[in-house]
Design an enzyme around this catalytic site. Sequence first.
Site, PDB file in Angstrom:
ATOM      1  N   GLU A   1      18.380   0.780  16.036  1.00 47.99           N
ATOM      2  CA  GLU A   1      17.706   2.075  16.512  1.00 47.99           C
ATOM      3  C   GLU A   1      17.246   1.930  18.054  1.00 47.99           C
ATOM      4  O   GLU A   1      17.002   2.788  18.739  1.00 47.99           O
ATOM      5  CB  GLU A   1      16.758   2.520  15.767  1.00 47.99           C
TER       6      GLU A   1
ATOM      7  N   ASP B   1      15.188   6.755   7.516  1.00 45.78           N
ATOM      8  CA  ASP B   1      14.088   7.084   8.776  1.00 45.78           C
ATOM      9  C   ASP B   1      14.308   6.248  10.052  1.00 45.78           C
ATOM     10  O   ASP B   1      13.755   6.313  10.789  1.00 45.78           O
ATOM     11  CB  ASP B   1      12.874   7.415   8.396  1.00 45.78           C
TER      12      ASP B   1
ATOM     13  N   HIS C   1      12.940   7.635  12.964  1.00 47.86           N
ATOM     14  CA  HIS C   1      11.763   6.795  12.842  1.00 47.86           C
ATOM     15  C   HIS C   1      10.288   7.801  12.954  1.00 47.86           C
ATOM     16  O   HIS C   1       9.583   7.491  13.896  1.00 47.86           O
ATOM     17  CB  HIS C   1      11.768   5.759  13.858  1.00 47.86           C
ATOM     18  N   GLN C   2      10.287   8.782  12.210  1.00 46.37           N
ATOM     19  CA  GLN C   2       9.224   9.713  12.393  1.00 46.37           C
ATOM     20  C   GLN C   2       8.463   9.872  10.974  1.00 46.37           C
ATOM     21  O   GLN C   2       7.473  10.690  10.887  1.00 46.37           O
ATOM     22  CB  GLN C   2       9.650  11.035  12.579  1.00 46.37           C
ATOM     23  N   ALA C   3       8.626   8.927  10.119  1.00 47.14           N
ATOM     24  CA  ALA C   3       7.848   8.843   8.887  1.00 47.14           C
ATOM     25  C   ALA C   3       6.287   8.629   9.035  1.00 47.14           C
ATOM     26  O   ALA C   3       5.587   9.431   8.477  1.00 47.14           O
ATOM     27  CB  ALA C   3       8.401   7.678   8.036  1.00 47.14           C
ATOM     28  N   PHE C   4       5.815   8.139  10.102  1.00 50.31           N
ATOM     29  CA  PHE C   4       4.553   7.883  10.537  1.00 50.31           C
ATOM     30  C   PHE C   4       3.858   9.158  11.212  1.00 50.31           C
ATOM     31  O   PHE C   4       2.626   9.154  11.181  1.00 50.31           O
ATOM     32  CB  PHE C   4       4.298   6.577  11.635  1.00 50.31           C
TER      33      PHE C   4
ATOM     34  N   LYS D   1       0.821  -1.182  -0.057  1.00 49.16           N
ATOM     35  CA  LYS D   1       0.095  -0.005   0.013  1.00 49.16           C
ATOM     36  C   LYS D   1       0.937   1.196   0.029  1.00 49.16           C
ATOM     37  O   LYS D   1       0.597   2.077  -0.723  1.00 49.16           O
ATOM     38  CB  LYS D   1      -0.944   0.276   0.959  1.00 49.16           C
ATOM     39  N   ILE D   2       1.708   1.288   0.974  1.00 52.32           N
ATOM     40  CA  ILE D   2       2.739   2.543   1.010  1.00 52.32           C
ATOM     41  C   ILE D   2       3.583   2.510  -0.330  1.00 52.32           C
ATOM     42  O   ILE D   2       3.623   3.714  -0.868  1.00 52.32           O
ATOM     43  CB  ILE D   2       3.714   2.415   2.007  1.00 52.32           C
TER      44      ILE D   2
ATOM     45  N   SER E   1      11.475   2.293   5.290  1.00 55.13           N
ATOM     46  CA  SER E   1      10.821   1.040   6.074  1.00 55.13           C
ATOM     47  C   SER E   1      11.212   0.506   7.647  1.00 55.13           C
ATOM     48  O   SER E   1      10.796   0.696   8.414  1.00 55.13           O
ATOM     49  CB  SER E   1      10.789   0.078   4.912  1.00 55.13           C
ATOM     50  N   ARG E   2      12.486  -0.270   7.240  1.00 51.62           N
ATOM     51  CA  ARG E   2      12.951  -0.994   8.159  1.00 51.62           C
ATOM     52  C   ARG E   2      14.622  -0.874   8.249  1.00 51.62           C
ATOM     53  O   ARG E   2      15.227  -1.092   7.253  1.00 51.62           O
ATOM     54  CB  ARG E   2      12.662  -2.483   8.301  1.00 51.62           C
TER      55      ARG E   2
END
Length: 535
Positions: free
Chosen positions: A462, A457, A494-497, A353-354, A432-433
């Site tokens: 992390e 990100d 990790h702020q993409a969301f 989806k992304i 992503s990861r």
Amino acid sequence: MATLEQKLELFKNTKAWGTFPHKLLEELAEVMTCTEVDEGHIFVKEGDEITNIMLVDTGKLVRTKLSCGEDEKAAILDAGIEKIKENSVVIDYVYGDAGVPSAHVTGTHHNFEAGSKSYATVSAACSSKVYLIPGDKFREIVAKPEYALSVMTFLAKEVRSRSKNIRTLLNNLKAGAKGDIPSANAAQKEIKVLSFDSTSWVIDNFKPAVDAFNKEHEGKFSITMDFTTERLNERTATFAAGYDAVCLFVNDTANASAIQTLSALGVKMIANRCAGFDRVDTKAALAYGVTLARVPAYSPYAVAEMAISLLMGVNRKIARASNRVKMANFSLDAGLLGVDIHGKTVGVMGTGKIGQILCKIITGFGANLICYDVFEADAVKEMGGKYVSKDEIFEQSDILFLMMPLIPPTKHTINDDMLDKLKPGVILINSSRGGLVDTKSVLKGIQSGIIAGYGADVYENEGDYFFQDWSARSIPDPTLVALLGNNNVLLTAHQAFFTQEAVDAIVNVTIDNLKQYQEGKIMYDHPNTFLPPQK
């Protein structure tokens, strides 16, 4: 064959039984038999009656619990040890010690009462020497009046030990969680939740949402949610004493040991407030009957848009340019030179989806879109994207986005062996990861010029750093330090969301997941489960 004296010595060096009267131990020794078995020998299967107490002299036994649906268990147990191991999680080991009489025991408590069923399968983890005491003989001996006081003393110590453990758990709870211990007299239709790794945005968004939910459902159902800044792991799992569910984020570790502790404390649901679940042992959750639910998609636009932001930041050197301007340096030089995205070949690995939303954005640049995924999406083809092989996407991409989930086949997709396959000067983007790349390989690629820039990100290790303030401390991870100090790297934490729309979705779906669990949607019946696929 062991002599009576050897058996008695074995008993005396066994922690659980060392204080039993000599006469009682003698009687038990007389009915005890020795067996030497090879790896894989099964002493008792999960669900079967426990008929023997087992004392391990040498070698070790392993206790495993099946991780499968109820309808599959009988067939797996009948298929033998290899099939059982393949479909189980390890609970613990019972060790012996070669050459030293220090046996460890399993099965004692179950054999005080006939007919007790085994919680797990007990088998030999290696060649082992094990002494067996038949349960019926054990009960016959310990029931004698002359041993009553000793047996009662033994059981009283066990009760005190367990009571002490419970007190310790409650003390841990008080120390680790904000808020009061949930009341034992809480309403039946209340679910008590402990949220781990709760930073300010979690508390600021969940608290009012839970209050609003409780007001709307007053008299029908309520959620009590407490918060702790601690992350879930084997040690902090005890903080969940008194709760029905835990709420986790991306850096909480719900491994088999943590899940075993949660289950023993009565926690029967893990509600992930994220989509990823690579730090949750899903097989262990299935084995212990813990329902899993996640937020499958909160805002795919947020992550896709952040990936584009990273690309533009790396390509147009935005962070570097901003810092220079703030220092009144308004000059232009090669250090700020970028390239047009228009006309470039842009590769997207992972078109879920992304990834599909990202592809749509990329087409707006007028770029040539190529993709790689084991499942080809018609929507991507309809917008002009072309699926190619992994080698082809490496060779042709001027810009390469990594949008796959982190699973064993995708771990370290970018590694030393792949560097020579990449198109020289490629811009690499990973939102992503972190584990999708070997970070040291990425740094080698930047140093050699194969990779012109890296925007990320995420970072593979992390968990020890992201969502925490390290500004006043030295970072002990040399690879992370190298990333932070490289001018060709743009790294965010990790702020993409992290958009308001995404946070709202995370909160609302998590609350609904808890509600559906309380309404009886458990295990595979929960619509947002991430238990292992049913066979």
